[in-house]
Enzyme design. Structure first.
Site, PDB file in Angstrom:
ATOM      1  N   ARG A 104       0.041  -8.916   6.948  1.00  0.00           N
ATOM      2  CA  ARG A 104       0.248  -8.349   5.619  1.00  0.00           C
ATOM      3  C   ARG A 104       0.581  -9.401   4.546  1.00  0.00           C
ATOM      4  O   ARG A 104       1.662  -9.384   3.947  1.00  0.00           O
ATOM      5  CB  ARG A 104       1.315  -7.252   5.687  1.00  0.00           C
ATOM      6  CG  ARG A 104       0.951  -6.187   6.698  1.00  0.00           C
ATOM      7  CD  ARG A 104       1.907  -5.048   6.730  1.00  0.00           C
ATOM      8  NE  ARG A 104       1.756  -4.154   5.594  1.00  0.00           N
ATOM      9  CZ  ARG A 104       2.525  -3.080   5.390  1.00  0.00           C
ATOM     10  NH1 ARG A 104       3.482  -2.790   6.237  1.00  0.00           N
ATOM     11  NH2 ARG A 104       2.330  -2.308   4.345  1.00  0.00           N
ATOM     12  N   ASP A 113      -2.562   5.433   7.903  1.00  0.00           N
ATOM     13  CA  ASP A 113      -1.234   6.014   8.139  1.00  0.00           C
ATOM     14  C   ASP A 113      -1.285   7.303   8.957  1.00  0.00           C
ATOM     15  O   ASP A 113      -0.245   7.885   9.274  1.00  0.00           O
ATOM     16  CB  ASP A 113      -0.520   6.285   6.802  1.00  0.00           C
ATOM     17  CG  ASP A 113      -0.121   4.994   6.104  1.00  0.00           C
ATOM     18  OD1 ASP A 113      -0.125   3.942   6.762  1.00  0.00           O
ATOM     19  OD2 ASP A 113       0.182   5.040   4.902  1.00  0.00           O
ATOM     20  N   LYS A 168       6.374   9.305  -0.315  1.00  0.00           N
ATOM     21  CA  LYS A 168       7.071   8.011  -0.306  1.00  0.00           C
ATOM     22  C   LYS A 168       6.273   6.954  -1.054  1.00  0.00           C
ATOM     23  O   LYS A 168       6.788   6.265  -1.927  1.00  0.00           O
ATOM     24  CB  LYS A 168       7.287   7.559   1.152  1.00  0.00           C
ATOM     25  CG  LYS A 168       7.689   6.102   1.278  1.00  0.00           C
ATOM     26  CD  LYS A 168       7.906   5.679   2.717  1.00  0.00           C
ATOM     27  CE  LYS A 168       6.679   5.241   3.460  1.00  0.00           C
ATOM     28  NZ  LYS A 168       6.225   3.861   3.210  1.00  0.00           N
ATOM     29  N   ASN A 169       4.992   6.817  -0.698  1.00  0.00           N
ATOM     30  CA  ASN A 169       4.227   5.689  -1.240  1.00  0.00           C
ATOM     31  C   ASN A 169       3.813   5.876  -2.699  1.00  0.00           C
ATOM     32  O   ASN A 169       3.313   4.950  -3.324  1.00  0.00           O
ATOM     33  CB  ASN A 169       3.005   5.394  -0.357  1.00  0.00           C
ATOM     34  CG  ASN A 169       3.435   4.788   0.971  1.00  0.00           C
ATOM     35  OD1 ASN A 169       4.594   4.372   1.118  1.00  0.00           O
ATOM     36  ND2 ASN A 169       2.533   4.747   1.932  1.00  0.00           N
ATOM     37  N   CYS A 207       4.842  -7.806   9.569  1.00  0.00           N
ATOM     38  CA  CYS A 207       5.589  -6.695  10.151  1.00  0.00           C
ATOM     39  C   CYS A 207       4.859  -6.253  11.401  1.00  0.00           C
ATOM     40  O   CYS A 207       3.827  -6.820  11.762  1.00  0.00           O
ATOM     41  CB  CYS A 207       5.829  -5.577   9.157  1.00  0.00           C
ATOM     42  SG  CYS A 207       4.429  -4.525   8.917  1.00  0.00           S
ATOM     43  N   ARG A 225      12.687   5.980   7.475  1.00  0.00           N
ATOM     44  CA  ARG A 225      12.181   5.260   6.303  1.00  0.00           C
ATOM     45  C   ARG A 225      11.191   6.123   5.530  1.00  0.00           C
ATOM     46  O   ARG A 225      11.039   5.942   4.329  1.00  0.00           O
ATOM     47  CB  ARG A 225      11.480   3.965   6.742  1.00  0.00           C
ATOM     48  CG  ARG A 225      12.435   2.908   7.256  1.00  0.00           C
ATOM     49  CD  ARG A 225      11.719   1.588   7.408  1.00  0.00           C
ATOM     50  NE  ARG A 225      10.804   1.408   6.299  1.00  0.00           N
ATOM     51  CZ  ARG A 225       9.581   0.889   6.393  1.00  0.00           C
ATOM     52  NH1 ARG A 225       9.138   0.456   7.543  1.00  0.00           N
ATOM     53  NH2 ARG A 225       8.819   0.778   5.330  1.00  0.00           N
TER      54      ARG A 225
END
Ligand code: EPU
Length: 416
Positions: free
Chosen positions: A121, A304, A22-23, A116, A396
């Protein structure tokens, strides 16, 4: 809203194929804004964040076509400069359009992402860097308004290592006039993947993967075909599931080089890990030993994977300390894990985890993407049936996580 129901106690065994990262995919798809023509990206994971990125790019005027794991993006036509609140609030990484838009159009109006669940952030370092490249920046009505003539290369130092900050400025500097130095740059594999993509588009970038990146700006980038690298966080999540359930899982299409910190820590817990090219085999028979971790920018232990590792430590033999140095509020999963019987005490930026013999199933609530994965892992070993609510967070960032776990023997299903 969907929930995931997991019955704990199954030993997971078998092979699992890792999806694209994803990233890595998010900035790479967005980098097509720098080109004038049709880009084709393969191994793109099918995720909500990818869908949000496609919407964002379409909203800016690009043509986007998705077919399974292939995404084609043509940003060759008229591109507009506004990224609305509604799109940015759904996905913070939308802020990555800022650099490319200013570089290409000389202006951008992008909603400021709010805080968030895991932290405030801020994006001050993205903005400081763009200003150093010659953009004038104003914050108005919740939006960043940036304008510039052609950006000019600059010497930029990041006070804090920032992944998307490094990506945003690397994309902006790719089309600037002259040389940009990014110092204290992030070194994540996703940075290298973006740099490789930009280089094949015609950019002149050296040093990606080290803490100083040099970018000699060029005037034009051309469209390309690129393949997204494997998702190291997804791979790590399955590796932890193998240890947690005392199972044996072969992770296919991984990049073991990107998993160094996790492999080291899992071996210290007693796991047996064998690596063969793009395959990682993880099994464990013994008790899980307690191991301390401290999250750090790559190549340190990834934030993560902190929540997932905490689940492992919650049933380990002994006490461990988990320090979170990247985000100020990334222990929100702790209260849910405690409801499942974990013995965890948080004090500032560290948590003390005392291993207990068993977790007990409960109805729990996901608060962010990686916290959701950790609750599912906890459900896999807890006694009884765990219900994980608010799984839209999970969607997500993990492609078909519950189906992949089911194929490994987990009793897990999604309820609509
Ligand atoms: N920071 C600043 N100012 C800035 C930018 C960052 O102070 O201008 C601080 C942040 O507040 C944080 C630290 O720097 O304390 C690191 O944040 P970073 O900018 O590196 O995070 P990010 O780029 O917003 C990416 C990933 C995250 C991952 C972090 C850290 C993407 C799209 N997101 O976020 O992924 O946790 O790097 O590795 O690449 C996830 O996938 O679940 C996820 C949250």
């Amino acid at each position: 809203m969907d929930k995931i129901i997991v019955e704990g106690g199954r030993t997971l065994k078998g092979e699992v194929h890792i999806s694209g990262a994803k990233n890595a995919a998010l900035p790479i798809l967005i980098s097509s804004l720098l080109t004038d023509g049709l880009n084709t990206f393969s191994n793109v994971p099918q995720l909500q964040d990818i869908h949000s990125t496609a919407l964002l790019l379409e909203n800016l005027g690009a043509r986007v076509e998705t077919e399974d794991n292939t995404v084609r993006i043509d940003a060759g036509g008229q591109i507009q400069y506004k990224a609305e609140y509604d799109l940015v609030r759904k996905m913070r990484a939308s802020v990555l359009v800022l650099g490319p838009l200013v570089a290409r159009l000389g202006k951008a109006r992008v909603s400021l992402p709010g805080g968030c669940a895991i932290g405030a952030r801020p994006i001050n370092l993205h903005l400081k860097g763009l200003a150093a490249l010659g953009a004038s920046i104003e914050l108005k009505h919740g939006y960043v308004e940036a304008s510039a003539g052609r950006l000019k290369g600059a010497d930029i130092y990041f006070d804090v290592v920032t992944v998307t900050g490094t990506e945003n400025l690397m994309m902006a500097a790719a089309l600037a006039k002259g040389t940009t130095l990014l110092r204290n740059a992030a070194r994540e594999p996703e940075i290298v993947a973006l740099a490789d993509t930009l280089i094949s588009m015609g950019a002149d970038i050296q040093g990606a993967g080290t803490s100083v990146i040099t970018i000699n700006g060029v005037s034009l980038l051309k469209p390309i075909e690129a393949t997204i690298i494997p998702d190291r966080i997804e791979a790590g999540t399955f590796m932890m599931a193998a240890v947690l359930t005392r199972g044996s899982i072969t992770v296919l299409n991984a990049e073991p080089d990107h998993l160094g910190a996790l492999i080291d820590k899992l071996r210290l817990t007693g796991a047996e890990i064998e690596i063969d090219d793009k395959t990682v085999h993880v099994k464990t028979k013994a008790d899980i030993k307690s191991v301390d971790i401290k999250t750090q920018p790559y190549p340190g232990f990834p934030t993560d994977m902190q929540a997932q590792f905490m689940v492992l430590m919650s049933i380990a033999n002994g006490t461990s300390m988990i320090s979170e140095t990247i985000f100020e509020n990334r222990f929100i999963h702790v209260s849910e894990l405690r409801r499942m019987g974990a013995d965890i005490q948080v004090s500032g930026d560290f948590a003390i985890v005392r291993g207990v013999p068993n977790l007990s199933a409960a109805e729990v609530m996901a608060s962010d993407l990686r916290a959701s994965a950790s609750l599912i892992l906890a459900g896999l070993v807890a006694e009884g049936t765990t219900e994980v609510n608010r799984v839209y967070h999970l969607d997500r960032g993990y492609q078909s996580l519950e189906k992949k776990f089911a194929a490994l023997g987990a009793a897990i299903r999604r309820v609509k």
